[in-house]
Design an enzyme around this catalytic site. Sequence first.
Site, PDB file in Angstrom:
ATOM      1  CE  LYS A 110      -5.685   6.142  78.528  1.00 27.04           C
ATOM      2  NZ  LYS A 110      -4.226   6.295  78.406  1.00 27.04           N
TER       3      LYS A 110
HETATM    4  C1  LIG Z   1      -3.327   5.825  77.527  1.00 24.57           C
HETATM    5  C2  LIG Z   1      -1.982   6.426  77.585  1.00 24.57           C
HETATM    6  C3  LIG Z   1      -1.179   6.500  76.428  1.00 24.57           C
HETATM    7  C4  LIG Z   1      -1.606   5.938  75.110  1.00 24.57           C
HETATM    8  O1  LIG Z   1      -2.687   6.653  74.545  1.00 24.57           O
HETATM    9  P1  LIG Z   1      -3.587   5.958  73.424  1.00 24.57           P
HETATM   10  O2  LIG Z   1      -4.678   6.923  73.165  1.00 24.57           O
HETATM   11  O3  LIG Z   1      -4.072   4.669  74.028  1.00 24.57           O
HETATM   12  O4  LIG Z   1      -2.718   5.710  72.253  1.00 24.57           O
HETATM   13  C5  LIG Z   1       0.050   7.141  76.545  1.00 24.57           C
HETATM   14  N1  LIG Z   1       0.489   7.626  77.721  1.00 24.57           N
HETATM   15  C6  LIG Z   1      -0.249   7.553  78.842  1.00 24.57           C
HETATM   16  C7  LIG Z   1       0.301   8.094  80.107  1.00 24.57           C
HETATM   17  C8  LIG Z   1      -1.512   6.959  78.811  1.00 24.57           C
HETATM   18  O5  LIG Z   1      -2.226   6.888  79.930  1.00 24.57           O
END
Ligand SMILES: *Cc1c(COP(=O)(O)O)cnc(C)c1O
Length: 494
Positions: A110
């Site tokens: 993120k």
């Molecule tokens: C948010 C997240 C995901 C999923 O990503 P999306 O864009 O919501 O599909 C997968 N792995 C981790 C560690 C995340 O923080």
Amino acid sequence: MKYKSTRSKTPALSSSEAIIRGIAADGGLYVPMEIPMIDRSLEDLSYMSYKDLAYYIMSKYLTDFDEEELRACIAAAYNEKFDTPLIAPLVEKAGVHFLELYHGPTLAFKDMALSILPQLLKTSMAMQNIDQQVVILTATSGDTGKAALEGFADVEGTKILVFFPQNGVSRIQKLQMLTQEGVNTFVAAIEGNFDDAQNAVKSIFNDKQLVEELSKKGYILSSANSINIGRLIPQIVYYFYGYLTLLREGKITQGQEINVVVPTGNFGNILAAYYAKKMGLPIGKLLCASNENNVLYDFIHTGTYDRQRDLRLTSSPSMDILISSNLERLLYEISGQDDVLVNQLMQKLSTEGIYEITNSMKEKLMDFYGDYSSEAEVFEAIKQLYQDENYIIDTHTAVAYSVYQKYRKKTGDATPTIIASTASPFKFGKDVSRAIGLDIADLDDFDILEKLAAAAKVKLPNSVSELKTKPILHHSLAQKHEIKAVVEGFLGGK
Ligand SMILES: *Cc1c(COP(=O)(O)O)cnc(C)c1O
């Protein structure tokens, strides 16, 4: 480049306007009117640093930012907060390439978007001559919240409120959020699961009276969730970077196709890979990997999206999601940009909890391959990779790795493959330690992480070890229906 809503023919907006608004008034998501193509050779691009590549890709979307503005945003985001100047290193293990997207301040992917979104937003506000305060309101299944807090903390002209499901995040994730500093930050746990938290936040955005009331006080609401187009665009960059790294290292030839595997929850990360493909990056299959919450797997196989099922709490909490918001943007593309149809489908999802796409849309889903991993498979995948390669992956990445192995076995497809590695194993240390067979009985969370670091022969990241002694600064727990009062309470005393 202009942006419009997925749900109706709203007037076209510039990128800065779309970033400020976050979500369209009709409830739809902003999408580019067309997906731009790259106009330089992949070989040319392969010599660029991460920052230069980010500028090249993002400038195709953020056309109302001038070069100096956009480069300043990029420089402020991808700096020494990342523990490697590569930003997104690619690591080959067991014949597959892990694109490590967790080298930012909060140890999860993120950060790739949320370290730049506050910069884009601040710049957009200045561009639009808005002197109101932006209030970021966000629901998180764990990683978004901390990454957003970290990105926005003490950014002038902003406030940020984060709500997380009380029992849906790991202890480390919880501590990361509850210890957040910054006078403009507010964090509360919500009783319920991620969808409850997300729906509560959405209901605030849809509450016209409240939005107006806040506007009178000088606040404008925006979202840091992956529905903001300013989050999606920076995510396209690292798929190019991963491909170009392979090219630069001579592991593929220019134009050769690769596959991409993405552990998916809200469908933002994999959608960015889809946009990269549409821009001209040679991606063959997009493997959409789900955990036991396999709504997307069913959808890709049948064309029916059915959220009517119980949410399961798994060891990959950031993917414990029943409504993948960003899927709406894919529906828009594969329907031939049919906003009327997308609106109908989204209304059906909200009233009936289920919808089915048309046959021609189903055909266009062929770019995707969907599968999911059980909890047992996730643990097995972590263990195996550790035993074979002494390489440790987190539970989310393991969902993808396990799906990849099953895909490869089933199809024999030996296309070079990149797996989006979305979190540091230390963020989910307990489950990872169990998976690799460490004896962690009677150890507290931090001792477990020390033990894991020793097993992996790496140093425990500072951002984790310091949590041990950081004071808890946020204490609120709210019920779903109280969220409005909580928001008013925090903003009331401006
Ligand atoms: C948010 C997240 C995901 C999923 O990503 P999306 O864009 O919501 O599909 C997968 N792995 C981790 C560690 C995340 O923080």
